[in-house]
Design a protein around this motif. Sequence first.
Motif, mmCIF file in Angstrom:
data_model
loop_
_atom_site.group_PDB
_atom_site.id
_atom_site.type_symbol
_atom_site.label_atom_id
_atom_site.label_comp_id
_atom_site.label_asym_id
_atom_site.label_seq_id
_atom_site.Cartn_x
_atom_site.Cartn_y
_atom_site.Cartn_z
ATOM 1 N N ASP A 50 -2.550 3.896 1.009
ATOM 2 C CA ASP A 50 -2.664 2.738 1.897
ATOM 3 C C ASP A 50 -1.560 1.743 1.566
ATOM 4 O OD1 ASP A 50 -5.029 3.388 3.443
ATOM 5 O OD2 ASP A 50 -6.119 3.208 1.556
ATOM 6 N N VAL A 51 -0.747 1.413 2.578
ATOM 7 C CA VAL A 51 0.404 0.535 2.399
ATOM 8 C C VAL A 51 0.164 -0.764 3.155
ATOM 9 C CG1 VAL A 51 2.897 0.313 2.666
ATOM 10 C CG2 VAL A 51 1.892 2.566 2.231
ATOM 11 N N GLY A 52 0.291 -1.893 2.455
ATOM 12 C CA GLY A 52 0.092 -3.187 3.086
ATOM 13 C C GLY A 52 -1.368 -3.492 3.316
ATOM 14 N N SER A 53 -1.627 -4.552 4.034
ATOM 15 C CA SER A 53 -2.990 -4.965 4.343
ATOM 16 C C SER A 53 -3.398 -4.386 5.695
ATOM 17 C CB SER A 53 -3.076 -6.499 4.371
ATOM 18 O OG SER A 53 -4.365 -6.922 4.717
ATOM 19 N N LEU A 54 -4.092 -3.244 5.662
ATOM 20 C CA LEU A 54 -4.527 -2.558 6.871
ATOM 21 C C LEU A 54 -3.361 -2.256 7.815
ATOM 22 C CD1 LEU A 54 -7.801 -4.522 7.684
ATOM 23 C CD2 LEU A 54 -7.550 -2.437 6.347
ATOM 24 N N GLU A 55 -2.204 -1.888 7.237
ATOM 25 C CA GLU A 55 -1.022 -1.642 8.052
ATOM 26 C C GLU A 55 -0.716 -0.156 8.214
ATOM 27 O OE1 GLU A 55 2.445 -4.395 7.499
ATOM 28 O OE2 GLU A 55 1.216 -5.116 5.839
ATOM 29 N N ARG A 56 -0.687 0.576 7.105
ATOM 30 C CA ARG A 56 -0.300 1.974 7.178
ATOM 31 C C ARG A 56 -1.175 2.818 6.261
ATOM 32 N NH1 ARG A 56 6.311 2.277 7.348
ATOM 33 N NH2 ARG A 56 6.548 1.231 9.355
ATOM 34 N N SER A 57 -1.376 4.049 6.707
ATOM 35 C CA SER A 57 -2.146 4.992 5.906
ATOM 36 C C SER A 57 -1.477 6.353 5.978
ATOM 37 C CB SER A 57 -3.586 5.073 6.413
ATOM 38 O OG SER A 57 -4.341 5.953 5.631
ATOM 39 N N CYS A 58 -1.224 6.931 4.830
ATOM 40 C CA CYS A 58 -0.596 8.250 4.731
ATOM 41 C C CYS A 58 -1.418 9.119 3.791
ATOM 42 C CB CYS A 58 0.834 8.127 4.207
ATOM 43 S SG CYS A 58 1.909 7.118 5.232
ATOM 44 N N SER A 59 -0.979 10.350 3.645
ATOM 45 C CA SER A 59 -1.576 11.261 2.670
ATOM 46 C C SER A 59 -0.534 11.580 1.609
ATOM 47 C CB SER A 59 -2.063 12.539 3.358
ATOM 48 O OG SER A 59 -3.046 12.250 4.339
ATOM 49 N N GLY A 60 -0.952 12.129 0.507
ATOM 50 C CA GLY A 60 -0.033 12.445 -0.578
ATOM 51 C C GLY A 60 -0.647 13.441 -1.535
ATOM 52 N N SER A 61 0.090 13.726 -2.629
ATOM 53 C CA SER A 61 -0.348 14.711 -3.620
ATOM 54 C C SER A 61 -0.104 14.174 -5.016
ATOM 55 C CB SER A 61 0.419 16.027 -3.456
ATOM 56 O OG SER A 61 0.234 16.577 -2.179
ATOM 57 N N LEU A 62 -1.120 14.259 -5.862
ATOM 58 C CA LEU A 62 -0.958 13.917 -7.270
ATOM 59 C C LEU A 62 -0.188 15.057 -7.944
ATOM 60 C CD1 LEU A 62 -2.006 11.717 -9.390
ATOM 61 C CD2 LEU A 62 -3.636 13.491 -10.077
ATOM 62 N N VAL A 63 1.016 14.767 -8.426
ATOM 63 C CA VAL A 63 1.848 15.791 -9.061
ATOM 64 C C VAL A 63 1.951 15.583 -10.564
ATOM 65 C CG1 VAL A 63 3.171 16.325 -6.992
ATOM 66 C CG2 VAL A 63 3.912 14.447 -8.471
ATOM 67 N N ASP A 64 1.342 14.524 -11.060
ATOM 68 C CA ASP A 64 1.317 14.179 -12.476
ATOM 69 C C ASP A 64 0.207 13.144 -12.620
ATOM 70 O OD1 ASP A 64 3.075 13.965 -15.215
ATOM 71 O OD2 ASP A 64 2.364 11.975 -14.631
ATOM 72 N N PRO A 65 -0.453 13.046 -13.778
ATOM 73 C CA PRO A 65 -1.519 12.046 -13.901
ATOM 74 C C PRO A 65 -1.077 10.619 -13.587
ATOM 75 C CG PRO A 65 -1.648 13.614 -15.705
ATOM 76 C CD PRO A 65 -0.374 13.921 -14.978
ATOM 77 N N TRP A 66 0.232 10.352 -13.600
ATOM 78 C CA TRP A 66 0.744 9.017 -13.329
ATOM 79 C C TRP A 66 1.453 8.907 -11.976
ATOM 80 C CZ3 TRP A 66 -0.084 4.909 -16.600
ATOM 81 C CH2 TRP A 66 -0.488 5.196 -17.919
ATOM 82 N N TRP A 67 1.662 10.037 -11.256
ATOM 83 C CA TRP A 67 2.559 10.026 -10.105
ATOM 84 C C TRP A 67 1.960 10.739 -8.897
ATOM 85 C CZ3 TRP A 67 7.334 7.584 -10.295
ATOM 86 C CH2 TRP A 67 7.794 7.224 -11.570
ATOM 87 N N VAL A 68 2.202 10.151 -7.700
ATOM 88 C CA VAL A 68 1.810 10.744 -6.425
ATOM 89 C C VAL A 68 3.067 10.929 -5.577
ATOM 90 C CG1 VAL A 68 0.674 10.231 -4.216
ATOM 91 C CG2 VAL A 68 -0.581 9.961 -6.360
ATOM 92 N N LEU A 69 3.155 12.079 -4.894
ATOM 93 C CA LEU A 69 4.264 12.382 -4.001
ATOM 94 C C LEU A 69 3.806 12.232 -2.557
ATOM 95 C CD1 LEU A 69 7.198 13.579 -3.701
ATOM 96 C CD2 LEU A 69 6.074 15.817 -3.502
ATOM 97 N N THR A 70 4.599 11.535 -1.757
ATOM 98 C CA THR A 70 4.298 11.395 -0.341
ATOM 99 C C THR A 70 5.611 11.286 0.426
ATOM 100 O OG1 THR A 70 2.968 10.176 1.289
ATOM 101 C CG2 THR A 70 4.058 8.875 -0.408
ATOM 102 N N ALA A 71 5.545 10.926 1.716
ATOM 103 C CA ALA A 71 6.743 10.826 2.551
ATOM 104 C C ALA A 71 7.401 9.459 2.380
ATOM 105 C CB ALA A 71 6.384 11.050 4.016
ATOM 106 N N LYS A 72 8.717 9.467 2.213
ATOM 107 C CA LYS A 72 9.473 8.220 2.084
ATOM 108 C C LYS A 72 9.308 7.340 3.313
ATOM 109 C CE LYS A 72 13.912 8.763 2.055
ATOM 110 N NZ LYS A 72 15.269 9.123 1.550
ATOM 111 N N SER A 73 9.218 7.954 4.502
ATOM 112 C CA SER A 73 9.108 7.178 5.731
ATOM 113 C C SER A 73 7.814 6.385 5.813
ATOM 114 C CB SER A 73 9.238 8.099 6.948
ATOM 115 O OG SER A 73 8.394 9.225 6.833
#
Length: 600
Positions: A50-73
């Motif tokens: 979730d990006v911003g205050s009710l602005e954008r919602s995407c999906s992603g993948s946990l690739v490390d206990p500290w890191w999530v991968l998603t789309a740059k756009s």
Amino acid sequence: MSSSFRRRAVQAGLLAATLVAGLLNASSVQAVTGGAAVTDASYAFVAKVDVGSLERSCSGSLVDPWWVLTAKSCFSFDGQPVVAGKPAKPTTVTVGRLDLTTSTGAVVPVFRIVPHADRDLVLLRLSSRVDVTPVALGAAPAVGEQLTGAGFGRTATAWVPDQLHGGSFAVQSVGSSTVNILGSGQTGICRGDLGGPTVRVVAGKPQLVGVHYSSWQGGCFAETETRRDAVDTRVDDLGAWFAASMPQGPAMDTKEDINFLYTYDSGDAAPTTFPANSTGGFPGPIGSWKGGGSAYYNRDRVKVFNDDFDGDGVKDLVVLSTRTDGSFAIDTFITGADGKYGAPLRSWTAPAGWGHLSSMKMTSGDFNGDGRADLSAFYGYNSGNGDEAWINWIARPDGGFDSPIEAWRASTFGNWNSVSVFSGDVNGDGRDDVSLFYAYATGAMALITWPGQADGKFPTGYTSWSTPADKPFGSLASMKLADGDFNGDGRDDVAVLYNYGGTSTGLHTWTAKADGNFNAPVASWKSTSFGQFASIKIVSGDYNGDKRDDLAFLYRYGDESQGLHTFTSTESGGFNVPFGSWLDRPRAFGWWSNMRMDGE
């Protein structure tokens, strides 16, 4: 058919504000359009971003206990490039929660982002480690291969589903950086799936092959398009980028370490780390940077704090020092993934006359709830005769500090010399509170707590525990304090090492209650042969990675050698019998008095 004619997920409104879960009264539904609800726990790595205050919602993948991968756009606004660093808008990640209406997994703020230079990919650094199994990278996709795509986006019948959903996709073609896929039957990629994973399942375990990039969105809610092919960004060849972007080391594991400042007689100093091992012990110190000139020449003019000041989930070192002319400075040593340090960041400075270091009893904690630890000083005006204040330095995103603010003040509080301070989130509201032990002249004692507020200030304090004069703990000189969540209930407690006289020493814990008060202390350990009370320095942290804070003691022996001992905590908030690990005998590392630890 050229992919340039496809409706880019971003341009088509994939990230519209209406996609944020809960904005509409949408019910849980079963699928990526035409697919099925995902209930397999091996997909717990799939994240909702979730990006911003009710602005954008995407999906992603946990690739490390500290890191999530998603789309740059997902992070592109008004055509501006996505740059590394703090995200332009506040971002949170929900991971380990296939059904968003449950409370499993974790909801974690994003501290910084690392975009890929050429592909529509970005890595999100979480502010704290999550205990969810990450997805591994898979091999390159092959034409005709059947893969599984997943995400938290729309379905055929729901605008804002609460359930992870997925379906089968066939590989149509493979490019140098992208892969074209086609949904099987009625399956398709919808809005809100941007950045989600396409995986290959091997021996029941998903392997990440692609990240959703664009789609025709055929069959999705409110779409008239019928085509169901999509484009994913390939990730199978990015092992080197992942390794360079996600540094690993002892500071990044599940166990907290002990950070301290070693001060030299020359005025130089060296921030140093004791990495914890799996038992909660400490094999030995590591360090790198040394310097400072005359900045730290007098260790009596230095106060050291060990906390997470830049919000990256790793404890750093902050040094508040004064020079002979009375001027002040705050230096922050940011801890690297390897537990080492570079040169300090100097932020706040003040000329002589600002105040007196000897009139400050200090602690650190996240008082405004922004994910970064701040500094607080209980300051005694007029030699501490009734006029006291809490002075707060609020941390910046870089780990430095703004000018201090007066967070609370009273002219009739009491005797500044009769207090010992600490901090912690007593009521579990996500903001640290400040507390102090107050020793009355009658021999009675009380705990007084000031709750943290979003503005970084404190309201009027309240008595959170008290005991009459005929009970123990009447002498502050006989107490060494450490705060932490010792029973793992999400609220911070306080532990006191108490000296009964001579070598008779005991450990007592005041556990916090949900209403912000403290339970009566409970003793868990006592010894008549541990050693001299004055030769103990006490610190706290989760040293064995069990999500309960423990205690560690640096002890100076009679021959000037020194060693570390660990008291691991129990589920009740008490402590097990201590065990030793690092032992500097014969003394080779340095002098006990030169090792400045948290709170000194």
